[in-house]
Write an enzyme that holds these catalytic residues in place. Sequence first.
Site, PDB file in Angstrom:
ATOM      1  N   TYR A  85      68.487  34.591  20.485  1.00 44.96           N
ATOM      2  CA  TYR A  85      68.087  34.038  19.181  1.00 44.96           C
ATOM      3  C   TYR A  85      67.926  35.119  18.123  1.00 44.96           C
ATOM      4  O   TYR A  85      68.209  34.913  16.948  1.00 44.96           O
ATOM      5  CB  TYR A  85      66.829  33.173  19.339  1.00 44.96           C
ATOM      6  CG  TYR A  85      67.196  31.818  19.891  1.00 44.96           C
ATOM      7  CD1 TYR A  85      67.161  31.559  21.258  1.00 44.96           C
ATOM      8  CD2 TYR A  85      67.683  30.822  19.039  1.00 44.96           C
ATOM      9  CE1 TYR A  85      67.563  30.335  21.765  1.00 44.96           C
ATOM     10  CE2 TYR A  85      68.095  29.604  19.534  1.00 44.96           C
ATOM     11  CZ  TYR A  85      68.049  29.359  20.896  1.00 44.96           C
ATOM     12  OH  TYR A  85      68.477  28.155  21.397  1.00 44.96           O
TER      13      TYR A  85
ATOM     14  N   ARG B  84      71.268  35.725  16.777  1.00 41.74           N
ATOM     15  CA  ARG B  84      71.703  34.645  15.875  1.00 41.74           C
ATOM     16  C   ARG B  84      70.934  34.709  14.562  1.00 41.74           C
ATOM     17  O   ARG B  84      71.485  34.432  13.487  1.00 41.74           O
ATOM     18  CB  ARG B  84      71.524  33.293  16.561  1.00 41.74           C
ATOM     19  CG  ARG B  84      72.522  33.093  17.680  1.00 41.74           C
ATOM     20  CD  ARG B  84      72.293  31.827  18.424  1.00 41.74           C
ATOM     21  NE  ARG B  84      72.476  30.659  17.581  1.00 41.74           N
ATOM     22  CZ  ARG B  84      72.047  29.452  17.906  1.00 41.74           C
ATOM     23  NH1 ARG B  84      71.372  29.285  19.045  1.00 41.74           N
ATOM     24  NH2 ARG B  84      72.255  28.424  17.119  1.00 41.74           N
TER      25      ARG B  84
ATOM     26  N   HIS C 222      67.335  19.833  14.198  1.00 38.75           N
ATOM     27  CA  HIS C 222      67.127  20.733  15.349  1.00 38.75           C
ATOM     28  C   HIS C 222      66.308  21.955  14.995  1.00 38.75           C
ATOM     29  O   HIS C 222      66.338  22.940  15.711  1.00 38.75           O
ATOM     30  CB  HIS C 222      68.492  21.139  15.935  1.00 38.75           C
ATOM     31  CG  HIS C 222      69.246  19.970  16.482  1.00 38.75           C
ATOM     32  ND1 HIS C 222      70.610  19.959  16.629  1.00 38.75           N
ATOM     33  CD2 HIS C 222      68.831  18.747  16.892  1.00 38.75           C
ATOM     34  CE1 HIS C 222      70.997  18.792  17.131  1.00 38.75           C
ATOM     35  NE2 HIS C 222      69.933  18.037  17.284  1.00 38.75           N
TER      36      HIS C 222
ATOM     37  N   CYS D 207      54.172  28.806  18.708  1.00 38.00           N
ATOM     38  CA  CYS D 207      53.588  29.241  19.970  1.00 38.00           C
ATOM     39  C   CYS D 207      54.180  28.409  21.108  1.00 38.00           C
ATOM     40  O   CYS D 207      54.387  27.208  20.967  1.00 38.00           O
ATOM     41  CB  CYS D 207      52.069  29.085  19.940  1.00 38.00           C
ATOM     42  SG  CYS D 207      51.285  29.747  21.440  1.00 38.00           S
TER      43      CYS D 207
ATOM     44  N   CYS E  72      48.470  25.063  21.897  1.00 41.19           N
ATOM     45  CA  CYS E  72      48.351  25.779  20.618  1.00 41.19           C
ATOM     46  C   CYS E  72      49.359  25.234  19.604  1.00 41.19           C
ATOM     47  O   CYS E  72      50.532  25.046  19.926  1.00 41.19           O
ATOM     48  CB  CYS E  72      48.614  27.271  20.866  1.00 41.19           C
ATOM     49  SG  CYS E  72      48.457  28.268  19.380  1.00 41.19           S
TER      50      CYS E  72
ATOM     51  N   CYS F 285      51.545  35.026  20.060  1.00 41.95           N
ATOM     52  CA  CYS F 285      50.935  34.113  19.086  1.00 41.95           C
ATOM     53  C   CYS F 285      49.684  34.765  18.482  1.00 41.95           C
ATOM     54  O   CYS F 285      48.751  35.126  19.202  1.00 41.95           O
ATOM     55  CB  CYS F 285      50.551  32.804  19.773  1.00 41.95           C
ATOM     56  SG  CYS F 285      49.681  31.681  18.669  1.00 41.95           S
TER      57      CYS F 285
ATOM     58  N   CYS G  15      46.360  31.958  19.099  1.00 45.61           N
ATOM     59  CA  CYS G  15      45.647  31.819  20.392  1.00 45.61           C
ATOM     60  C   CYS G  15      45.610  33.141  21.152  1.00 45.61           C
ATOM     61  O   CYS G  15      44.939  33.278  22.161  1.00 45.61           O
ATOM     62  CB  CYS G  15      46.288  30.731  21.254  1.00 45.61           C
ATOM     63  SG  CYS G  15      47.910  31.167  21.912  1.00 45.61           S
TER      64      CYS G  15
END
Length: 301
Positions: free
Chosen positions: A77, A80, A131, A139, A144, A200, A203
């Site tokens: 990712y 991308r 999407h 998270c 969370c 995250c 949390c």
Amino acid sequence: MAFTAARPLIPPQDLKSFQEHLARSKRVLALLGAGLSASSGLPTFRGAGGLWRTHDAMQLATPEAFNRDPGLVWQFYSYRRHMALNAKPNPAHYALAELAKKNPEFITISQNVDGLSPRAGHPANQLKLLHGSLFDVKCSEFFCNYLETNNYTDPIVPALALPTDESDPTTNEAIKVRELDISDENVDLPEVSLRDLPRCPQCQRGLLRPGVVWFGEWLPRDVQRDIDRWTAQPENIDLIMVIGTSAKVYPAAGYVDSARNKGARVAVVNTDKNDAPQGGMYTNDWFFEGDAAVIVPELLK
Ligand code: BV8
């Protein structure tokens, strides 16, 4: 030597009949897929050289893959995100945004997560990102609710930086080099350890993950609700444009039939004549074969 005029991009009769119908149309839908962004340099999922040919995205675009190897999924990712940030909206993105500005009853359903339609100025209330987006992060812990939108940090953490010996990773040569077949266990991608992945901040426990919808995950309820409310209105839908999508992923692909059932005529824009929506083409549909970046601005003139 006889000079034959180049074949018109769009058969004039089809262009005329489409534009006359569009001019009479009030309620219009568009369903967008990866082919819309192909001319912006972003590989599609299944097309030639597509993302799924070399990256087994079905293997990577699932919660199971993330739980199994979050580092690998983040590399996919992060790469991308980088490509999309270095790409630009093409004339089709702009033409669709202009049509939305002219017609408040024109709703665009996009399967794309690349951020190019928003960057083309597409009115946000008329653009439904089914999407999610590469630039939302959230998270991964169930309890969370942390969500950050418009996160354009590239790379999102230093450990995900592309190898420095890369030429510009957005060039086609570099993309070809980069597109290792990472489903091949023999390919030794640099490991990214858990401690180097984004955490995250809310949390302080969960890993952050891309804010996209993976296979097997529910679509954003608010987005689906908006679309379902719009399509369920009593008035007919006059037209749905199906642009640059193989229309194989559900529930997105199902909106073509929903529109048809509300009276819509269907106009497909695709480089591949065989990629008609499930259920095929009807006699009063249009199929415009070619690059969306060239065809769409012509159609919406
Ligand atoms: C759901 C984000 C309910 C991530 C994407 C088993 C278990 C669970 C679900 C399923 C299952 N079996 C089937 C399903 C349903 C599943 C599905 O549809 N699977 C498919 C493979 C059959 N759907 C889901 O899982 C959805 N959720 O159903 O929730 C549920 C919940 C729990 C349990 C069960 C059910 C979620 C689907 C969303 C997946 N996420 N993206 C990411 O991007 O990494 S989908 C992803 O792939 C894209 O977003 C896009 O939608 C899709 C690829 O499609 P296209 O955009 O069409 O791209 P493609 O390459 O295929 O086609 C490009 C086209 O452009 C081609 O036709 C080409 O010819 C053309 N083209 C190329 N260049 C050009 C061009 N055209 C014009 N101009 C050009 N220049």
